[in-house]
Design a protein around this motif. Structure first.
Motif, mmCIF file in Angstrom:
data_model
loop_
_atom_site.group_PDB
_atom_site.id
_atom_site.type_symbol
_atom_site.label_atom_id
_atom_site.label_comp_id
_atom_site.label_asym_id
_atom_site.label_seq_id
_atom_site.Cartn_x
_atom_site.Cartn_y
_atom_site.Cartn_z
ATOM 1 N N SER A 1 -35.828 71.810 42.400
ATOM 2 C CA SER A 1 -35.977 71.401 41.003
ATOM 3 C C SER A 1 -36.776 70.100 40.870
ATOM 4 O O SER A 1 -37.618 69.958 39.980
ATOM 5 C CB SER A 1 -34.598 71.237 40.362
ATOM 6 O OG SER A 1 -33.876 72.458 40.395
ATOM 7 N N ILE A 2 -36.512 69.148 41.773
ATOM 8 C CA ILE A 2 -37.250 67.872 41.734
ATOM 9 C C ILE A 2 -38.737 68.112 41.977
ATOM 10 O O ILE A 2 -39.603 67.600 41.253
ATOM 11 C CB ILE A 2 -36.670 66.895 42.763
ATOM 12 C CG1 ILE A 2 -35.261 66.457 42.346
ATOM 13 C CG2 ILE A 2 -37.571 65.666 42.907
ATOM 14 C CD1 ILE A 2 -34.539 65.628 43.393
ATOM 15 N N LEU A 3 -39.049 68.912 42.984
ATOM 16 C CA LEU A 3 -40.446 69.191 43.286
ATOM 17 C C LEU A 3 -41.108 70.009 42.179
ATOM 18 O O LEU A 3 -42.297 69.824 41.888
ATOM 19 C CB LEU A 3 -40.543 69.948 44.623
ATOM 20 C CG LEU A 3 -40.238 69.115 45.863
ATOM 21 C CD1 LEU A 3 -40.150 70.001 47.098
ATOM 22 C CD2 LEU A 3 -41.323 68.051 46.063
ATOM 23 N N LEU A 4 -40.317 70.896 41.578
ATOM 24 C CA LEU A 4 -40.851 71.690 40.477
ATOM 25 C C LEU A 4 -41.219 70.805 39.297
ATOM 26 O O LEU A 4 -42.260 70.995 38.644
ATOM 27 C CB LEU A 4 -39.820 72.750 40.056
ATOM 28 C CG LEU A 4 -40.318 73.906 39.180
ATOM 29 C CD1 LEU A 4 -41.368 74.728 39.935
ATOM 30 C CD2 LEU A 4 -39.157 74.805 38.776
ATOM 31 N N LEU A 5 -40.382 69.796 38.997
ATOM 32 C CA LEU A 5 -40.669 68.854 37.916
ATOM 33 C C LEU A 5 -41.902 68.003 38.223
ATOM 34 O O LEU A 5 -42.699 67.688 37.325
ATOM 35 C CB LEU A 5 -39.458 67.939 37.690
ATOM 36 C CG LEU A 5 -38.305 68.518 36.875
ATOM 37 C CD1 LEU A 5 -37.097 67.596 36.945
ATOM 38 C CD2 LEU A 5 -38.723 68.747 35.416
ATOM 39 N N LEU A 6 -42.067 67.648 39.494
ATOM 40 C CA LEU A 6 -43.180 66.781 39.880
ATOM 41 C C LEU A 6 -44.515 67.512 39.951
ATOM 42 O O LEU A 6 -45.573 66.890 39.767
ATOM 43 C CB LEU A 6 -42.889 66.123 41.231
ATOM 44 C CG LEU A 6 -41.713 65.138 41.263
ATOM 45 C CD1 LEU A 6 -41.461 64.664 42.692
ATOM 46 C CD2 LEU A 6 -41.979 63.945 40.352
ATOM 47 N N THR A 7 -44.472 68.813 40.232
ATOM 48 C CA THR A 7 -45.730 69.538 40.476
ATOM 49 C C THR A 7 -46.116 70.507 39.380
ATOM 50 O O THR A 7 -47.226 71.052 39.410
ATOM 51 C CB THR A 7 -45.621 70.322 41.794
ATOM 52 O OG1 THR A 7 -44.501 71.230 41.736
ATOM 53 C CG2 THR A 7 -45.444 69.375 42.965
ATOM 54 N N THR A 8 -45.230 70.751 38.424
ATOM 55 C CA THR A 8 -45.539 71.687 37.330
ATOM 56 C C THR A 8 -45.109 71.083 35.994
ATOM 57 O O THR A 8 -44.256 70.187 35.948
ATOM 58 C CB THR A 8 -44.799 73.029 37.534
ATOM 59 O OG1 THR A 8 -43.389 72.810 37.412
ATOM 60 C CG2 THR A 8 -45.107 73.634 38.892
ATOM 61 N N PRO A 9 -45.653 71.582 34.914
ATOM 62 C CA PRO A 9 -45.284 71.067 33.583
ATOM 63 C C PRO A 9 -44.026 71.722 33.008
ATOM 64 O O PRO A 9 -43.873 71.821 31.788
ATOM 65 C CB PRO A 9 -46.515 71.426 32.741
ATOM 66 C CG PRO A 9 -47.041 72.672 33.366
ATOM 67 C CD PRO A 9 -46.796 72.513 34.840
ATOM 68 N N ILE A 10 -43.122 72.183 33.845
ATOM 69 C CA ILE A 10 -41.933 72.901 33.381
ATOM 70 C C ILE A 10 -40.977 71.964 32.654
ATOM 71 O O ILE A 10 -40.899 70.770 32.952
ATOM 72 C CB ILE A 10 -41.223 73.582 34.570
ATOM 73 C CG1 ILE A 10 -40.168 74.574 34.080
ATOM 74 C CG2 ILE A 10 -40.593 72.533 35.490
ATOM 75 C CD1 ILE A 10 -39.601 75.437 35.179
ATOM 76 N N ASP A 11 -40.241 72.504 31.694
ATOM 77 C CA ASP A 11 -39.279 71.735 30.904
ATOM 78 C C ASP A 11 -37.979 71.542 31.692
ATOM 79 O O ASP A 11 -37.497 72.461 32.360
ATOM 80 C CB ASP A 11 -38.993 72.470 29.588
ATOM 81 C CG ASP A 11 -38.068 71.672 28.688
ATOM 82 O OD1 ASP A 11 -36.879 72.018 28.631
ATOM 83 O OD2 ASP A 11 -38.543 70.696 28.078
ATOM 84 N N PHE A 12 -37.384 70.339 31.620
ATOM 85 C CA PHE A 12 -36.154 70.030 32.335
ATOM 86 C C PHE A 12 -35.009 70.957 31.900
ATOM 87 O O PHE A 12 -34.196 71.383 32.707
ATOM 88 C CB PHE A 12 -35.762 68.568 32.102
ATOM 89 C CG PHE A 12 -34.504 68.166 32.821
ATOM 90 C CD1 PHE A 12 -34.504 67.948 34.194
ATOM 91 C CD2 PHE A 12 -33.301 68.018 32.124
ATOM 92 C CE1 PHE A 12 -33.336 67.590 34.853
ATOM 93 C CE2 PHE A 12 -32.141 67.669 32.781
ATOM 94 C CZ PHE A 12 -32.164 67.445 34.154
#
Length: 275
Positions: free
Chosen positions: A64-75
């Motif tokens: 989840s941390i890497l997904l937030l850092l590398t994509t514009p996905i909503d928390f």
């Protein structure tokens, strides 16, 4: 891992490195980190739910941390994904374990329905079923039945107690396993008695030699406390039936039992044939 990584790289696209990191590298690393050496062999393995959840939650946090850092996905979307994936994994693990436990429980019941609880040998019912199948077989060959009795067993039990007596019975069962042929059938008959079926024999002398070898193995074995026995050691007496041709199992058992009586009457620690 190399093949999936190569395939993802081959697909290309603007997020190829994010895909390699999140879809392959991170799952592989956490899988290796939380992998247990114990071989997974469904349906005979119970999944360690706690261990599985700890590993999965650690993976999900890093993912989840890497997904937030590398994509514009909503928390908020990450929280929803996290919750549903965890719930799904837990449900699958619990259902899998429930099915595996039922399978193992059925196998255990089936196993112990055929086994004697003290010696872990076949019980008499299963032994009789196996011998009846042998009798009914179209390729039926001659066989012999032997009855075995542990000499002066009651005296040993009275002197050393039932747990020690049970240990003697288990050891006798182990000696049967070690000294008989792979095709021979044997079981605990009851009390201190055992029963053997010796198939595929055309000579009574061969049957005698097989069971007498076992008798000698018992005589030579050093049992705990056997010096208190009347003969200074634990021994067995054995009675052998006549050839099986045209006889029922009950008749053969009766013949072996009569021969056992003769063996005990002649001083015990010997093998006698039915006459």
């Amino acid at each position: 891992m190399p093949l999936p990584a190569w395939y993802r790289y081959h697909l290309g696209g603007p997020t190829v490195f994010e895909g390699l990191l999140l879809g392959i590298l991170i799952p592989y690393l956490f899988g290796a980190l939380f992998h247990k050496g114990k071989k997974f062999n469904p349906p005979q393995t119970i999944v360690p739910i706690k261990h599985m959840l700890i590993g999965f939650l650690c993976y999900q946090v890093a993912f989840s941390i890497l997904l937030l850092l590398t994509t514009p996905i909503d928390f908020y979307l990450i929280i929803i994904m996290f919750s549903f994936q965890t719930l799904a994994l837990l449900s699958i693990g619990l259902m899998q374990n429930d099915a595996n436990r039922n399978y193992l429980y059925r196998n255990e019941l089936e196993y112990y329905s055929r086994r004697d609880s003290i010696t872990n040998l076949y019980n008499l019912r299963h032994f009789k079923n196996k011998v009846e199948q042998l009798i009914e077989s179209k390729q039926r060959k001659p066989f012999y039945i032997a009855m075995i009795d542990v000499d002066f067993f009651k005296q040993y039990n009275d002197t050393h107690g039932h747990p020690a007596g049970d240990k003697v019975l288990r050891t006798v069962g182990e000696l049967l396993t070690e000294n008989l042929r792979s095709e021979d059938l044997f079981a605990r008959y009851g009390g201190e008695e055992f029963i053997i079926c010796l198939p595929n024999l055309t000579k009574s002398q061969t049957a005698y030699e097989i069971v007498d070898q076992f008798r000698e193995a018992v005589e030579k074995y050093k049992f705990k406390g056997d010096e208190t026995q009347p003969t200074g050691k634990i021994t067995v007496s054995i009675g052998l039936s006549g050839e099986s041709k045209g006889k029922t199992l009950d008749v053969l058992i009766n013949e072996a039992d009569q021969a056992l009586y003769i063996a005990k009457k002649d001083g015990r620690n010997n093998t006698a044939f039915f006459k």
